[in-house]
Structures are given as C-alpha cells and as structure tokens.
Design a protein around this motif. Structure first.
Motif, mmCIF file in Angstrom:
data_model
loop_
_atom_site.group_PDB
_atom_site.id
_atom_site.type_symbol
_atom_site.label_atom_id
_atom_site.label_comp_id
_atom_site.label_asym_id
_atom_site.label_seq_id
_atom_site.Cartn_x
_atom_site.Cartn_y
_atom_site.Cartn_z
ATOM 1 N N ARG A 102 0.132 -15.278 21.416
ATOM 2 C CA ARG A 102 1.558 -16.444 22.569
ATOM 3 C C ARG A 102 1.514 -17.510 21.956
ATOM 4 N NH1 ARG A 102 0.198 -13.773 28.394
ATOM 5 N NH2 ARG A 102 0.147 -11.328 27.490
ATOM 6 N N THR A 103 2.798 -17.887 21.998
ATOM 7 C CA THR A 103 3.391 -19.320 21.626
ATOM 8 C C THR A 103 2.903 -20.136 22.740
ATOM 9 O OG1 THR A 103 5.375 -19.305 22.245
ATOM 10 C CG2 THR A 103 4.581 -18.643 20.014
ATOM 11 N N SER A 104 3.041 -21.413 22.749
ATOM 12 C CA SER A 104 2.835 -22.370 23.757
ATOM 13 C C SER A 104 4.311 -22.319 24.369
ATOM 14 C CB SER A 104 1.733 -23.576 23.854
ATOM 15 O OG SER A 104 2.993 -24.280 22.580
ATOM 16 N N CYS A 105 5.524 -22.061 23.924
ATOM 17 C CA CYS A 105 7.071 -21.712 24.306
ATOM 18 C C CYS A 105 7.392 -21.446 25.293
ATOM 19 C CB CYS A 105 8.170 -21.979 22.812
ATOM 20 S SG CYS A 105 7.472 -23.289 21.729
ATOM 21 N N GLY A 106 6.839 -20.291 25.438
ATOM 22 C CA GLY A 106 7.446 -19.867 26.903
ATOM 23 C C GLY A 106 7.605 -18.232 27.124
ATOM 24 N N PRO A 107 7.579 -17.601 27.512
ATOM 25 C CA PRO A 107 8.044 -15.974 27.562
ATOM 26 C C PRO A 107 8.868 -16.065 26.146
ATOM 27 C CG PRO A 107 8.781 -16.902 29.777
ATOM 28 C CD PRO A 107 8.500 -18.505 28.690
ATOM 29 N N SER A 108 8.200 -14.828 26.018
ATOM 30 C CA SER A 108 8.735 -14.245 24.597
ATOM 31 C C SER A 108 10.434 -14.245 24.665
ATOM 32 C CB SER A 108 8.663 -13.669 23.704
ATOM 33 O OG SER A 108 8.700 -12.711 22.995
ATOM 34 N N ALA A 109 10.977 -14.094 23.250
ATOM 35 C CA ALA A 109 12.827 -13.721 23.582
ATOM 36 C C ALA A 109 12.671 -12.399 23.319
ATOM 37 C CB ALA A 109 13.434 -14.181 22.895
ATOM 38 N N LYS A 110 11.672 -11.834 23.158
ATOM 39 C CA LYS A 110 11.579 -10.311 22.076
ATOM 40 C C LYS A 110 13.022 -9.209 22.417
ATOM 41 C CE LYS A 110 8.273 -9.277 26.029
ATOM 42 N NZ LYS A 110 7.646 -8.745 27.369
ATOM 43 N N LEU A 111 13.879 -10.533 20.655
ATOM 44 C CA LEU A 111 14.231 -10.246 20.183
ATOM 45 C C LEU A 111 14.624 -9.116 19.809
ATOM 46 C CD1 LEU A 111 15.873 -12.942 19.911
ATOM 47 C CD2 LEU A 111 16.902 -11.924 21.033
ATOM 48 N N ALA A 112 15.167 -7.963 19.284
ATOM 49 C CA ALA A 112 15.179 -7.179 18.281
ATOM 50 C C ALA A 112 15.930 -7.848 16.823
ATOM 51 C CB ALA A 112 15.866 -6.071 18.112
ATOM 52 N N ASN A 113 15.197 -6.937 15.184
ATOM 53 C CA ASN A 113 15.701 -7.447 14.188
ATOM 54 C C ASN A 113 17.028 -7.505 13.814
ATOM 55 O OD1 ASN A 113 13.233 -8.001 13.771
ATOM 56 N ND2 ASN A 113 12.690 -6.145 12.773
ATOM 57 N N ASP A 114 17.971 -6.061 14.539
ATOM 58 C CA ASP A 114 19.317 -6.559 14.553
ATOM 59 C C ASP A 114 20.172 -7.271 15.607
ATOM 60 O OD1 ASP A 114 18.826 -5.132 16.716
ATOM 61 O OD2 ASP A 114 20.045 -3.047 16.030
ATOM 62 N N SER A 115 19.307 -8.270 16.697
ATOM 63 C CA SER A 115 19.971 -8.848 18.089
ATOM 64 C C SER A 115 20.754 -10.022 16.854
ATOM 65 C CB SER A 115 18.691 -9.852 18.767
ATOM 66 O OG SER A 115 17.606 -10.469 18.256
ATOM 67 N N TRP A 116 21.912 -10.491 17.588
ATOM 68 C CA TRP A 116 22.620 -11.391 17.527
ATOM 69 C C TRP A 116 21.852 -12.970 16.680
ATOM 70 C CZ3 TRP A 116 27.335 -11.471 15.039
ATOM 71 C CH2 TRP A 116 28.300 -9.939 15.305
ATOM 72 N N LEU A 117 21.391 -12.699 17.830
ATOM 73 C CA LEU A 117 20.319 -14.484 17.027
ATOM 74 C C LEU A 117 19.512 -13.853 16.162
ATOM 75 C CD1 LEU A 117 19.813 -17.260 18.182
ATOM 76 C CD2 LEU A 117 18.156 -16.739 19.654
ATOM 77 N N ALA A 118 19.114 -12.981 15.772
ATOM 78 C CA ALA A 118 17.990 -13.089 14.642
ATOM 79 C C ALA A 118 18.880 -12.836 13.768
ATOM 80 C CB ALA A 118 17.354 -11.321 15.001
ATOM 81 N N ARG A 119 19.808 -11.999 13.502
ATOM 82 C CA ARG A 119 20.777 -12.097 12.597
ATOM 83 C C ARG A 119 21.356 -13.799 12.120
ATOM 84 N NH1 ARG A 119 24.726 -7.463 14.093
ATOM 85 N NH2 ARG A 119 23.065 -5.369 12.813
ATOM 86 N N ALA A 120 21.630 -14.479 12.742
ATOM 87 C CA ALA A 120 21.841 -15.589 12.607
ATOM 88 C C ALA A 120 21.282 -16.430 11.954
ATOM 89 C CB ALA A 120 22.620 -15.925 13.832
ATOM 90 N N VAL A 121 19.669 -16.754 12.739
ATOM 91 C CA VAL A 121 19.095 -17.202 12.236
ATOM 92 C C VAL A 121 18.277 -17.665 10.525
ATOM 93 C CG1 VAL A 121 16.304 -17.791 12.504
ATOM 94 C CG2 VAL A 121 17.605 -18.127 13.622
ATOM 95 N N ILE A 122 18.119 -15.148 10.517
ATOM 96 C CA ILE A 122 18.177 -15.260 8.713
ATOM 97 C C ILE A 122 19.367 -16.044 7.647
ATOM 98 C CG2 ILE A 122 18.058 -12.808 7.629
ATOM 99 C CD1 ILE A 122 16.547 -11.675 9.953
#
Length: 396
Positions: free
Chosen positions: A200-220
C-alpha cells in the motif's frame, strides 16, 4: 614541437601546456605523430590528461602495437544523469594505416580480471574531427553491470540473466554519440519485488482504476505508449532520449517507462545518476516478472506525484476536480495525465496562467488508444475548450 604541431587553418585544435609554455596544437597532426611507428615507442611510459581521464601509453615490441590505458575512464551521457558513466579500467590497442585507426579494447573493474567486456574499434581521422566506431562482443548482462557499476548493492543478491551486445559511434571533438544495443532474454530475480503485490502506498486510498479507465489510458498516452508491450524498459525511448538530449536547444526527453518510474518512486529515489538508472532497470525488469502489467499500472497511479505535495490518482482527482478518479471526465483525465512530466512546475503554471500547456494536452488526447474516432474528436474538442480553476496553495 610547437611549430611542428601548430594547427592548420580550420583544423581541430586544442591547447596544451609544456612547462612554462601554453600553445595550440592540431589534434589530427598530433595523433598521426603519436601513432607513427617511429614515434609511438617514444611515448612508452608517458601519459596524457584528457576529458575522459588520464591516458597512459605503452609500446609492445612483440606486436608493434601501441597500448593505451585509462584508469578510471568516464564519459558523460546526459540521458543517464548528471554524473558520468565510469569504467574503472579501459585498455585499448591502436594501429594506424593512413587516416584509419584500428584496435581492440577491454573494460574491467579493478577488483577482478574475470568480468571483462571486449571488443574492436575503428577510427577515421579527418582535419576537423575523429569518427570512432566500436563493437562490444555479446556478453552476459550481469557482466555489464559488474564492469559499469561494480559497487551496486543489488549485485550481491540479484540473479541477472540475458546477453547484451553493443555497437557505438562517437564523434570528437563534438563528443556526440549513438548506440545500438542488442538485448536478449533479460531477466532479474532475487530483489524481492513480489512483496509489492500487496503493498500500500502512503498517498491515501487506492483509486482502483481499471486499465481501460480514462485516466489510465491518458497516463499511458502521456508517459509510456508501449507500456503493454515492453519488458520494463523501452529501448526505442532510451535511444531517442540519448539522441535528443545531445541536441542543443531541444527539450530534455526522458526514456523511462512507467515501470521504471514506479521503481524510482518506491525503491531507487530520483538522483540523476547512471548508477540509479541502472538500479532502476533491474527493479523494473523483475517487477514486470513478479507483478504483471495490471498491478504495475495500479501501483503507479496510486503513487505518482501530482504537484503540491499530492500523490496518487485519487488524491489528485479530489484535490483538483472534487471528484473520484473513477468519475473523471475524459478532458479532466487528460489534464491530469499532462501534468505528470513536471507536476510541480505545471501546477504553478496552472495557478499563474489559469491553464497548462495546450500543446501537451492536445498531444496526450491524440495519443489515447482504444477509443473510436468519434470519441477522439469529442475528446479533442473538450480538451481544447477546457478551463479549470486551480486550487490555491493553501486550499485543503
């Protein structure tokens, strides 16, 4: 000697000191003299200070070859950090035929003679420069690490597999270079990255994003467009970074994959040194084998810095857009992804100008994969029209 070595008009030259004298010499003229069979033996036992290190000369009567020894020898590679890459011992032979120089070389750490990188080299001497080409023989990747970073702590426990051969070209005095590596079956075991499966990271709760979420796609799209096809490192991007960072006036370009960036965030830190980069690659290769793409992407999104002492996609989405990372609008996801290359600087620009670099956000939107033409057109229009208010520095 001063007049014999005086540079011709337009010839590559350098300044040398000889006792109280300080004068210019023509480098090609000096090299022809130093490698001539009647003068080279006179250099036996002498040394010369160069930008790469102190070079000591010796003459081998049995073979008629001149030997050059550099201990240590170093070269600056901007793409690999601000500190030079250092080889503890480099020994080369040289023979000249007209304006063509040829020879062999060996690179070793001082502590052992068994970890040896060997190869051949050739040079073409011209009035204004020297073009050098070298070929390193195929050798275990573990041996490359032992020669380049013999004090790396991970070498005591990492089991490194695979082979690496390398061709390189160097032009002097410009010191511009190019490399062509050939890597085969690079594997790493023993670093313990499997423990990150439940980390677990120290950044807070996980976003639990799927690979095809908009943010995951944009980050890639913004950070690592070949994420799903590489093995933790991207040779294409590394070579592009080396080439780009040598060109004056061009924007510095990084060659790190998301996996390497995750290794930097969780393990190696961000020192701009070649040693850190090589450590980072070991962890990245093992993480690909122990964690898999989905977990690496999730860990990166939950750990990445987003400026203003914020890290993690969920914290960033709530801070900047007052919503969960899973419910971000496509243009908001692109906006966040476009911040990642320089999060603090981009945040300051956003607060100062009310916007971030429109060219970068457009490029990220154009690079998002797995969407239809209509979705892309809608995304580009939304990104172009986007105006978001940045939170003030003291706003919770």
């Amino acid at each position: 000697m001063k007049f014999a070595l005086a540079p011709a008009a337009g010839e590559w030259s350098t300044s040398v000191k000889a006792g109280p004298l300080d004068f210019e010499i023509g480098v090609p003229t000096a090299m022809r003299l130093a490698t001539s069979p009647w003068f080279a033996p006179r250099l036996d036992g002498h040394s010369l200070d160069t930008r790469f290190g102190t070079v000591r000369f010796s003459w081998k009567d049995a073979t008629g070859l001149q030997e050059l020894r550099c201990e240590p020898c170093s070269v600056e590679v901007p793409a690999l950090g601000t500190q030079p890459i250092k080889v503890e011992r480099l020994v080369a032979t040289v023979r000249r035929d007209g304006n063509t120089l040829t020879g062999t070389f060996e690179a070793t750490p001082r502590t052992t003679e068994t970890d040896v990188l060997q190869g051949t080299w050739e040079g073409r001497l011209a009035p204004k420069n020297l073009h050098l080409s070298a070929k390193f023989q195929d050798a275990p990747i573990a041996r490359w690490y032992a020669v380049l970073v013999p004090t790396l702590p991970e070498l005591q426990r990492a089991r490194i597999g695979g082979m690496l051969a390398l061709s390189a070209q160097l032009v002097l005095p410009e010191a511009t270079f190019a490399v062509q590596p050939a890597i085969n079956q690079f594997t790493v075991e023993g670093l313990g990255t499997e423990a990150m499966l439940g980390a677990r990271t120290s950044c807070g709760p996980s976003a639990k994003l799927a690979n095809d979420s908009w943010l995951a796609r944009a980050v890639i799209a913004a950070e690592d467009q070949r994420f799903f096809t590489h093995a933790g490192y991207d040779i294409t991007e590394i070579l592009a970074s080396i080439d780009n960072n040598q060109k004056e006036g061009q924007t510095k370009r990084g060659g790190s994959t998301l996996t390497q960036q995750l290794a930097k965030l969780l393990v190696t830190g961000s020192d701009r040194t070649a040693e850190r980069k090589l450590r980072e690659m070991l962890y990245a290769v093992e993480m690909e084998q122990t964690l898999g793409k989905a977990r690496i992407l999730q860990l990166y999104l939950d750990s990445a810095p987003w400026g203003g002492n914020i890290c993690g996609a969920e914290a960033a989405a709530r801070r900047y857009f007052k919503r969960s990372a899973r419910t971000l609008e496509p243009a908001q996801a692109v906006w966040l992804a476009a911040m990642l290359h320089k999060p603090q600087a981009v945040l300051e620009q956003w607060r100062r100008d009310g916007r971030i670099d429109p060219d970068r956000t457009k490029w990220v939107a154009e690079s998002v994969r797995g969407i239809s033409r209509n979705q892309r057109e809608t995304l580009l229009k939304s990104v172009a029209a986007a105006k978001y208010t940045a939170p003030e520095a003291n706003t919770p």
